[in-house]
Design a protein around this motif. Sequence first.
Motif, PDB file in Angstrom:
ATOM      1  N   LYS A  35       0.920  -1.354   0.117  1.00  0.00           N
ATOM      2  CA  LYS A  35       0.558  -0.063   0.116  1.00  0.00           C
ATOM      3  C   LYS A  35       1.088   0.855  -0.187  1.00  0.00           C
ATOM      4  N   ALA A  36       1.879   1.294  -0.035  1.00  0.00           N
ATOM      5  CA  ALA A  36       3.125   2.207   0.110  1.00  0.00           C
ATOM      6  C   ALA A  36       3.160   3.255  -1.092  1.00  0.00           C
ATOM      7  N   ILE A  37       3.292   2.006  -1.659  1.00  0.00           N
ATOM      8  CA  ILE A  37       3.743   2.595  -3.375  1.00  0.00           C
ATOM      9  C   ILE A  37       3.196   2.268  -4.252  1.00  0.00           C
ATOM     10  N   GLY A  38       1.797   1.421  -3.635  1.00  0.00           N
ATOM     11  CA  GLY A  38       0.637   0.770  -4.748  1.00  0.00           C
ATOM     12  C   GLY A  38      -0.822   1.212  -4.421  1.00  0.00           C
ATOM     13  N   GLY A  39      -0.814   1.755  -3.266  1.00  0.00           N
ATOM     14  CA  GLY A  39      -2.008   1.595  -2.440  1.00  0.00           C
ATOM     15  C   GLY A  39      -2.660   2.998  -3.279  1.00  0.00           C
ATOM     16  N   GLN A  40      -3.195   4.339  -3.613  1.00  0.00           N
ATOM     17  CA  GLN A  40      -4.225   5.067  -3.794  1.00  0.00           C
ATOM     18  C   GLN A  40      -4.605   6.274  -3.294  1.00  0.00           C
ATOM     19  N   TYR A  41      -4.532   6.890  -2.181  1.00  0.00           N
ATOM     20  CA  TYR A  41      -5.561   7.372  -1.801  1.00  0.00           C
ATOM     21  C   TYR A  41      -6.010   8.927  -1.828  1.00  0.00           C
ATOM     22  N   PRO A  42      -7.211   9.177  -1.574  1.00  0.00           N
ATOM     23  CA  PRO A  42      -7.009  10.798  -1.479  1.00  0.00           C
ATOM     24  C   PRO A  42      -6.625  11.330  -0.826  1.00  0.00           C
ATOM     25  N   PRO A  43      -5.210  12.161  -0.687  1.00  0.00           N
ATOM     26  CA  PRO A  43      -4.919  12.769   0.523  1.00  0.00           C
ATOM     27  C   PRO A  43      -5.452  13.511   1.547  1.00  0.00           C
ATOM     28  N   GLY A  44      -7.057  14.721   1.091  1.00  0.00           N
ATOM     29  CA  GLY A  44      -8.181  15.360   1.738  1.00  0.00           C
ATOM     30  C   GLY A  44      -6.530  16.328   2.120  1.00  0.00           C
ATOM     31  N   SER A  45      -6.628  16.409   3.254  1.00  0.00           N
ATOM     32  CA  SER A  45      -6.286  17.701   3.735  1.00  0.00           C
ATOM     33  C   SER A  45      -4.745  17.540   3.912  1.00  0.00           C
ATOM     34  N   THR A  46      -4.257  16.897   3.915  1.00  0.00           N
ATOM     35  CA  THR A  46      -2.959  16.718   3.422  1.00  0.00           C
ATOM     36  C   THR A  46      -2.393  17.481   2.420  1.00  0.00           C
ATOM     37  N   PHE A  47      -3.166  17.444   1.681  1.00  0.00           N
ATOM     38  CA  PHE A  47      -2.843  18.320   0.760  1.00  0.00           C
ATOM     39  C   PHE A  47      -2.811  19.458   0.295  1.00  0.00           C
ATOM     40  N   LYS A  48      -3.133  20.059   1.423  1.00  0.00           N
ATOM     41  CA  LYS A  48      -3.690  21.562   1.475  1.00  0.00           C
ATOM     42  C   LYS A  48      -2.463  22.349   1.568  1.00  0.00           C
ATOM     43  N   MET A  49      -1.737  22.252   2.597  1.00  0.00           N
ATOM     44  CA  MET A  49      -0.196  22.655   1.635  1.00  0.00           C
ATOM     45  C   MET A  49      -0.107  22.998   0.047  1.00  0.00           C
TER      46      MET A  49
ATOM     47  N   ALA B 260     -10.284  11.686   4.730  1.00  0.00           N
ATOM     48  CA  ALA B 260     -10.003  11.541   3.187  1.00  0.00           C
ATOM     49  C   ALA B 260     -11.285  10.670   3.119  1.00  0.00           C
ATOM     50  N   GLN B 261     -12.470  11.249   2.272  1.00  0.00           N
ATOM     51  CA  GLN B 261     -13.915  10.516   2.467  1.00  0.00           C
ATOM     52  C   GLN B 261     -13.486   8.915   1.656  1.00  0.00           C
ATOM     53  N   VAL B 262     -14.017   8.332   2.173  1.00  0.00           N
ATOM     54  CA  VAL B 262     -14.420   6.623   0.802  1.00  0.00           C
ATOM     55  C   VAL B 262     -15.763   6.791  -0.094  1.00  0.00           C
ATOM     56  N   ARG B 263     -16.946   8.175   0.688  1.00  0.00           N
ATOM     57  CA  ARG B 263     -17.694   7.882  -0.052  1.00  0.00           C
ATOM     58  C   ARG B 263     -18.740   9.657   0.009  1.00  0.00           C
ATOM     59  N   ARG B 264     -18.943  10.071  -0.696  1.00  0.00           N
ATOM     60  CA  ARG B 264     -19.263  10.877  -0.657  1.00  0.00           C
ATOM     61  C   ARG B 264     -20.680  11.505   0.224  1.00  0.00           C
ATOM     62  N   ILE B 265     -20.581  12.294   1.114  1.00  0.00           N
ATOM     63  CA  ILE B 265     -21.367  12.142   2.381  1.00  0.00           C
ATOM     64  C   ILE B 265     -22.656  13.240   1.240  1.00  0.00           C
ATOM     65  N   SER B 266     -24.443  12.128   1.099  1.00  0.00           N
ATOM     66  CA  SER B 266     -25.403  12.384   0.929  1.00  0.00           C
ATOM     67  C   SER B 266     -25.667  13.378   1.527  1.00  0.00           C
ATOM     68  N   LYS B 267     -27.080  14.380   0.844  1.00  0.00           N
ATOM     69  CA  LYS B 267     -27.505  15.887   1.529  1.00  0.00           C
ATOM     70  C   LYS B 267     -28.362  15.533   2.737  1.00  0.00           C
ATOM     71  N   LYS B 268     -28.902  14.281   2.252  1.00  0.00           N
ATOM     72  CA  LYS B 268     -29.695  13.204   2.913  1.00  0.00           C
ATOM     73  C   LYS B 268     -28.751  13.349   4.702  1.00  0.00           C
ATOM     74  N   GLU B 269     -28.153  13.124   4.675  1.00  0.00           N
ATOM     75  CA  GLU B 269     -27.204  12.619   5.333  1.00  0.00           C
ATOM     76  C   GLU B 269     -26.631  13.906   6.481  1.00  0.00           C
ATOM     77  N   ARG B 270     -26.397  14.471   5.750  1.00  0.00           N
ATOM     78  CA  ARG B 270     -26.221  16.121   6.076  1.00  0.00           C
ATOM     79  C   ARG B 270     -27.110  16.157   7.329  1.00  0.00           C
ATOM     80  N   ILE B 271     -28.482  16.615   6.819  1.00  0.00           N
ATOM     81  CA  ILE B 271     -29.977  17.434   7.347  1.00  0.00           C
ATOM     82  C   ILE B 271     -30.177  16.177   8.440  1.00  0.00           C
ATOM     83  N   GLU B 272     -29.930  14.050   8.191  1.00  0.00           N
ATOM     84  CA  GLU B 272     -30.227  14.071   9.618  1.00  0.00           C
ATOM     85  C   GLU B 272     -28.760  13.555   9.932  1.00  0.00           C
ATOM     86  N   GLY B 273     -27.875  14.474  10.274  1.00  0.00           N
ATOM     87  CA  GLY B 273     -26.640  14.341  10.735  1.00  0.00           C
ATOM     88  C   GLY B 273     -25.887  13.598  10.725  1.00  0.00           C
ATOM     89  N   VAL B 274     -24.511  14.023  10.458  1.00  0.00           N
ATOM     90  CA  VAL B 274     -23.458  12.780   9.880  1.00  0.00           C
ATOM     91  C   VAL B 274     -22.670  11.855  11.189  1.00  0.00           C
TER      92      VAL B 274
END
Lengths: 634, 378
Positions: free
Chosen positions: A314-328, A542-556
């Motif tokens: 996973k260290a070289i072959g796993g591809q992940y959204p960097p999330g906030s680590t990308f902010k720099m 990093a989100q794996v799944r998009r948070i839907s509107k419904k979830e936002r309303i119902e509370g994450v």
Amino acid sequence: MANDQHKEKAKVFSRRSLMLGGAQAALMSVLAGRLYYLQVLHSDEYTMLADENRMNIQLLAPLRGRVVDRFGVEIASNRHNYRVILIPEQTSSVEKTLDALAQYVPPDSIDRERVLKEVKKKRSFVPIPVVDNLTWDQFAQINVNSPDIPGIQMDVGATRDYHYGDLFSHLVGYVGAVSEKDLQNLEPDPLLELPEFRIGKSGIEKYYDTALRGKAGISRLEANAYGRTIRELNRQEGIPGNDVILTIDQQLQEFAAKRMGSESAAAVIMDIHTGDILSMVSVPAYDPNAFARGITSKEWKELVSNSKRPLGNKAIGGQYPPGSTFKMVVALAALEAGVITDSHQVYCKGHTNLGKHRFHCWKRGGHGKLNLEQAIAQSCDVYFYDIARKVGVDRIAEMSHRFGLGEKLDIDLYGEKAGLIPTKDWKLAVQGVRWQVGETYNVGIGQGFVLTTPLQLAVMTARLANGGKAVVPRLVRSIAGASPDETNRDSLAVAPDIGVSQAAMRPVLRGMNKVVNGKRGTARASKISTKGWEMAGKTGTAQVRRISKKERIEGVRKSEEKPWEERDHALFVGYAPYNDPRYAVAVIIEHGGSGSKAAAPIARDLLQETLRLDPLRRPSLDVLARRIPGESDA
Amino acid sequence: MLRELGAKNVQLPLSQKLWDLNWGFVLLICATASVGFLMLYSAAGGNLDPWASRQMIRFGAGLALMFFVALVDIRVWLNLAYPLYAVALILLGAVEVMGVVGMGAKRWVDLGPFQLQPSEIMKITLIMALARYFHNLGLEDTRRIQWLIPPLILVMAPAALVLRQPDLGTALLLIAGGGIVFFMAGVSLWKFGAVIGIAIPSAFFAYQFLHEYQQKRILTFLNPENDPLGAGYHILQSKIALGSGGVFGKGLLQGTQSHLNYLPEMRTDFIFSMLAEEFGMVGGLLLFALYILLALYAYAIAYRSRNHFGKLLATGMNGIFFLYIFINVAMVMGLVPVVGVPLPLISYGGTAMLTLLIGFGLIMNVYLHRDLDIPGKR
């Protein structure tokens, strides 16, 4: 009359004698001529044929080079494989010999059926392997009792031994038998044809296979017409393979693997100046010894069906959204482009709108007014939506590449992935659709299309920490026996500047400091309290799944409430000591929840241990004296 | 019956005969046989046992027999020529009836403790019978075809029997050996030409009726390299042995082809290949020199003999001897088909050794009775 006839007869006889003698002489000359033809004119040709007849060239497999860590600790070496071989013609009954042998070896270790089948198939003087991988005690016991077991021969072969089991499986890899495919793809080498020869199948074993392999020796044997070897004519020992010296510190590797425990995770620790990778862990792993000796289909199935993918690195072959680590990177892109200054402020009310779309900050209530340093420290998403929109995706992409993201870093392993840094052109070319501004927002917080590997994140952090030097990661310090410049890229001067101004770097690094050491930093719970060892870093979730509107309303839902596969990836990148940076780390815990809770404490412990072990203070081993295999057992 | 013709025509006493024996000839025979012992010693990997020692014993016994044959009055042999021939022919017939199968052909007849090869005996008795026939025949008569029919039958009868065994090599040897006596007797050359002219086309015809293995041998002979692992293997390996020997050879016991068993039948038919491998061309030519010296002796003896029977007997025996050499050596060199003829005095085996020593005995016998004039009987 009779006398005359007698004389006449004698005369005819004499004449005929001369003729017959002449014919005889002629025929003898033919034979002599033929002898000359064969033994003088064509002698070389027939001598060659005679040698081809009698000479059997046997390749001697060279001893494979070892793989050692930076201090010379053996990770992969050769172990004596004690085995017993049967020569059928030396026993009156193969069955009885096998019975006698069975008393001294573990039950079921002899495959009688196979042995008997081979005995039938082969000439009686051809040795047949019966049992191998015996312990020294078993071996010695059989040896002592060998007079009672006719027809057996004791033999010592070499097998590959991976001393730390699954600790280095993804790094060092394993060896295996040569496959048909290998024969087609690899450079031709007569060694590959040896039935018991093993080549590197993955990892360093594969990448440095040629260096580790060595050169074949040759034994010229004389064999008779039935193929029985009569004697050895001469022997030219092979050249053993070279040792490969890794940049890894075995102790640190062991610590890192233990620290990550049963997670599905990866971590990379590297020297920010030299690029030396001190540890590269991907868990769970597998035992390369199982592969080296031949894996069972049950073991294989277990490995393949494991959802934590123990086979992949996973260290070289796993591809992940960097999330906030990308902010720099986003911040530096904006600063260098001049679209903001370090005093740029944004008011975060928990979300921002773009047309009909609403983009949320991770903090529902919002952060209020923030400058750049604060935005990094508290990882405010709204701030980065803003500056990402200002700078644009293409300039973010350009900055990403300077930090080693979105491209292969040419680490000496197979299976490295490039990740993905999107641009407008890329989207049009690949998806055929124009880039949307909203997608820039997502890129701004390291989501959307952006994909990175843990190695890339470690390199990014190293290049941040070393002041913008394009340090390149490396796994191999040197190859014993090879010239140093082939592998040694030790000097800092070689790493070119990535062209980011210190003025831009400073606020970003300060922000990273505050992430850990600031009062409101997202990783303030994971600070290193030892003076002079302080860590700076950045959390990422990093989100794996998009948070839907419904979830936002119902509370994450909280991460812990979701099923494992749906939980967010937890990331942390960091370096230490903050004041005199030396080591960078990147940690990702798949579905670990939040970066601050799951990844940051691990990263902290890793950096702390790195500093504690500090490889710089210990003498490293670049050129190792070759050790003979017997010693490596000790 | 015994007519004085000059002072030398006397029957010598035994002591004188022994003194008079052709000791140089004997020495040459022993020297040649010793080469054989050496090769058999090498074939056993540097051991006298099991072959060299046995061969020495056989040679010793054969030598005794040779002296006996040499010392007996030549007229006894003259008188026994036909009866011995008849016995040999009957034995050959017996092989057909009760022969034991050996080496793929019925060649041996079991006589209690001995296994006898009648075809070997026939080689000698045929020459004796032919010599006797032509001894009695006037020179003019040899030019008449009707006088040639009886000796032709003498040759063809055993040849036909041998061919039925089937043993092509010996059959050809008998015909060629007989032919030599015909030739020496003064049968006109055109008749030989005619026979050969008829024989070759009929050989092509006869080829159809040969055993498959014989056909194969001939085909293999024509191009042995085509089938290096099958039928051509022997001849190819033999040529490799010869060629790799070079000029000076690999040295005693150093022949790789022979000692690693690549060379087939190295004690018997292919012993020359082994010799030439270990002693090179020098060794081969030295053996040839020994053979040539023996042949020259035989010619000289034939020349010195005053009686025609002796002349024909000596040249006939020499002819058989030479045919053996030529066929064997040419065979191992890949010049003629593999026909299974031993190398005289060298190859391991009793019967051939015995045949040859009896033949040499007869040649010496001719020398001892060189001055005896025997009138032809009509």
